[in-house]
Design a protein around this motif. Structure first.
Motif, mmCIF file in Angstrom:
data_model
loop_
_atom_site.group_PDB
_atom_site.id
_atom_site.type_symbol
_atom_site.label_atom_id
_atom_site.label_comp_id
_atom_site.label_asym_id
_atom_site.label_seq_id
_atom_site.Cartn_x
_atom_site.Cartn_y
_atom_site.Cartn_z
ATOM 1 N N GLN A 65 48.951 -6.442 34.016
ATOM 2 C CA GLN A 65 48.625 -5.023 34.159
ATOM 3 C C GLN A 65 48.271 -4.717 35.617
ATOM 4 O O GLN A 65 47.679 -5.544 36.311
ATOM 5 C CB GLN A 65 47.427 -4.645 33.267
ATOM 6 N N TRP A 66 48.639 -3.512 36.039
ATOM 7 C CA TRP A 66 48.278 -3.037 37.368
ATOM 8 C C TRP A 66 46.879 -2.437 37.330
ATOM 9 O O TRP A 66 46.462 -1.877 36.306
ATOM 10 C CB TRP A 66 49.253 -1.959 37.829
ATOM 11 N N PHE A 67 46.188 -2.546 38.448
ATOM 12 C CA PHE A 67 44.900 -1.871 38.613
ATOM 13 C C PHE A 67 44.695 -1.598 40.087
ATOM 14 O O PHE A 67 45.452 -2.073 40.945
ATOM 15 C CB PHE A 67 43.751 -2.700 38.022
ATOM 16 N N ASN A 68 43.692 -0.806 40.381
ATOM 17 C CA ASN A 68 43.363 -0.464 41.764
ATOM 18 C C ASN A 68 42.103 -1.193 42.204
ATOM 19 O O ASN A 68 41.264 -1.560 41.387
ATOM 20 C CB ASN A 68 43.136 1.046 41.913
ATOM 21 N N MET A 69 41.987 -1.351 43.497
ATOM 22 C CA MET A 69 40.837 -2.056 44.056
ATOM 23 C C MET A 69 40.456 -1.407 45.378
ATOM 24 O O MET A 69 41.328 -0.990 46.134
ATOM 25 C CB MET A 69 41.215 -3.527 44.286
ATOM 26 N N LEU A 70 39.151 -1.301 45.607
ATOM 27 C CA LEU A 70 38.651 -0.930 46.934
ATOM 28 C C LEU A 70 38.232 -2.212 47.626
ATOM 29 O O LEU A 70 37.350 -2.914 47.150
ATOM 30 C CB LEU A 70 37.442 0.006 46.840
ATOM 31 N N ARG A 71 38.879 -2.499 48.750
ATOM 32 C CA ARG A 71 38.596 -3.762 49.442
ATOM 33 C C ARG A 71 38.393 -3.473 50.925
ATOM 34 O O ARG A 71 39.056 -2.625 51.506
ATOM 35 C CB ARG A 71 39.765 -4.731 49.255
ATOM 36 N N ASP A 72 37.463 -4.201 51.510
ATOM 37 C CA ASP A 72 37.248 -4.107 52.957
ATOM 38 C C ASP A 72 38.245 -5.036 53.638
ATOM 39 O O ASP A 72 38.216 -6.245 53.418
ATOM 40 C CB ASP A 72 35.805 -4.506 53.298
ATOM 41 N N THR A 73 39.120 -4.470 54.459
ATOM 42 C CA THR A 73 40.171 -5.285 55.070
ATOM 43 C C THR A 73 39.646 -6.171 56.196
ATOM 44 O O THR A 73 40.375 -7.016 56.688
ATOM 45 C CB THR A 73 41.294 -4.391 55.622
ATOM 46 N N VAL A 74 38.411 -5.974 56.586
ATOM 47 C CA VAL A 74 37.824 -6.827 57.629
ATOM 48 C C VAL A 74 37.088 -8.004 56.987
ATOM 49 O O VAL A 74 37.339 -9.163 57.292
ATOM 50 C CB VAL A 74 36.865 -6.019 58.521
ATOM 51 N N SER A 75 36.191 -7.695 56.054
ATOM 52 C CA SER A 75 35.348 -8.734 55.454
ATOM 53 C C SER A 75 35.921 -9.284 54.147
ATOM 54 O O SER A 75 35.413 -10.262 53.618
ATOM 55 C CB SER A 75 33.956 -8.167 55.173
ATOM 56 N N TYR A 76 36.981 -8.655 53.610
ATOM 57 C CA TYR A 76 37.577 -8.998 52.311
ATOM 58 C C TYR A 76 36.605 -8.762 51.157
ATOM 59 O O TYR A 76 36.798 -9.281 50.070
ATOM 60 C CB TYR A 76 38.098 -10.447 52.276
ATOM 61 N N ASP A 77 35.555 -7.999 51.388
ATOM 62 C CA ASP A 77 34.584 -7.699 50.345
ATOM 63 C C ASP A 77 35.193 -6.702 49.359
ATOM 64 O O ASP A 77 35.631 -5.627 49.755
ATOM 65 C CB ASP A 77 33.326 -7.111 51.000
ATOM 66 N N ILE A 78 35.246 -7.087 48.078
ATOM 67 C CA ILE A 78 35.796 -6.209 47.046
ATOM 68 C C ILE A 78 34.683 -5.292 46.560
ATOM 69 O O ILE A 78 33.683 -5.763 46.010
ATOM 70 C CB ILE A 78 36.387 -7.031 45.885
ATOM 71 N N GLN A 79 34.839 -3.992 46.764
ATOM 72 C CA GLN A 79 33.768 -3.055 46.450
ATOM 73 C C GLN A 79 33.912 -2.453 45.064
ATOM 74 O O GLN A 79 32.920 -2.092 44.451
ATOM 75 C CB GLN A 79 33.746 -1.936 47.490
ATOM 76 N N ALA A 80 35.136 -2.304 44.573
ATOM 77 C CA ALA A 80 35.325 -1.699 43.259
ATOM 78 C C ALA A 80 36.686 -2.093 42.710
ATOM 79 O O ALA A 80 37.640 -2.273 43.460
ATOM 80 C CB ALA A 80 35.221 -0.174 43.354
ATOM 81 N N VAL A 81 36.752 -2.245 41.392
ATOM 82 C CA VAL A 81 38.013 -2.432 40.674
ATOM 83 C C VAL A 81 38.062 -1.350 39.617
ATOM 84 O O VAL A 81 37.099 -1.163 38.876
ATOM 85 C CB VAL A 81 38.086 -3.838 40.037
#
Ligand code: ZN
Length: 141
Positions: A65-81
């Motif tokens: 399944q597809w889903f969306n993610m908020l990710r920090d492209t500098v720190s790779y910290d995943i903020q939300a799925v």
């Protein structure tokens, strides 16, 4: 290696997923009315954000399944799925201003005495190369 929390399956290793590019790129309402440049921009032009970025992911070897993610492209910290079709959640305060301050501090350090910082950079690069050389050997066994 990222540990990604699939909304259907829970936390899984990054290798189970495929990156799907920028999220929230709407299909044009009237594609036939677009000129070539506008169509090309829809097809090929994507943001290249430094910091919090909304992107699509596919759990290809799990629930598929597809889903969306908020990710920090500098720190790779995943903020939300969050699920496809859901609005983009508000980003948590980004650590980007801190890193900006840090880079300013590094610049002032570099201006004061550049030689030690270059030496430190080359040392860390060497150790990175050594660890990356070790990884494939372990993978082949
Ligand atoms: Zn899944």
């Amino acid at each position: 290696m990222l540990l990604i929390s699939c909304p259907n399956c829970g936390s899984r290793d990054e290798t189970e997923f495929h990156y799907g590019g920028q999220a929230h790129v709407p299909y044009p309402e009237n594609p036939n009315e677009l000129n070539d440049r506008e169509w090309a921009e829809f097809l090929f032009y994507r943001d290249n954000t430094k910091g919090i970025f909304a992107e699509r992911w596919l759990h290809s070897t799990g629930c598929r399944q597809w889903f969306n993610m908020l990710r920090d492209t500098v720190s790779y910290d995943i903020q939300a799925v969050y699920p496809m079709g859901a609005p983009r959640p508000a980003a948590v305060a980004s650590p980007a201003p801190e890193s900006g301050t840090a880079s300013l501090a590094a610049d002032s350090t570099t201006t004061g005495n550049s030689a030690p910082s270059i030496a430190g950079t080359s040392t860390s690069a060497t150790s990175t190369n050594a660890s990356s050389t070790t990884a494939p050997e372990g993978a082949t066994k």
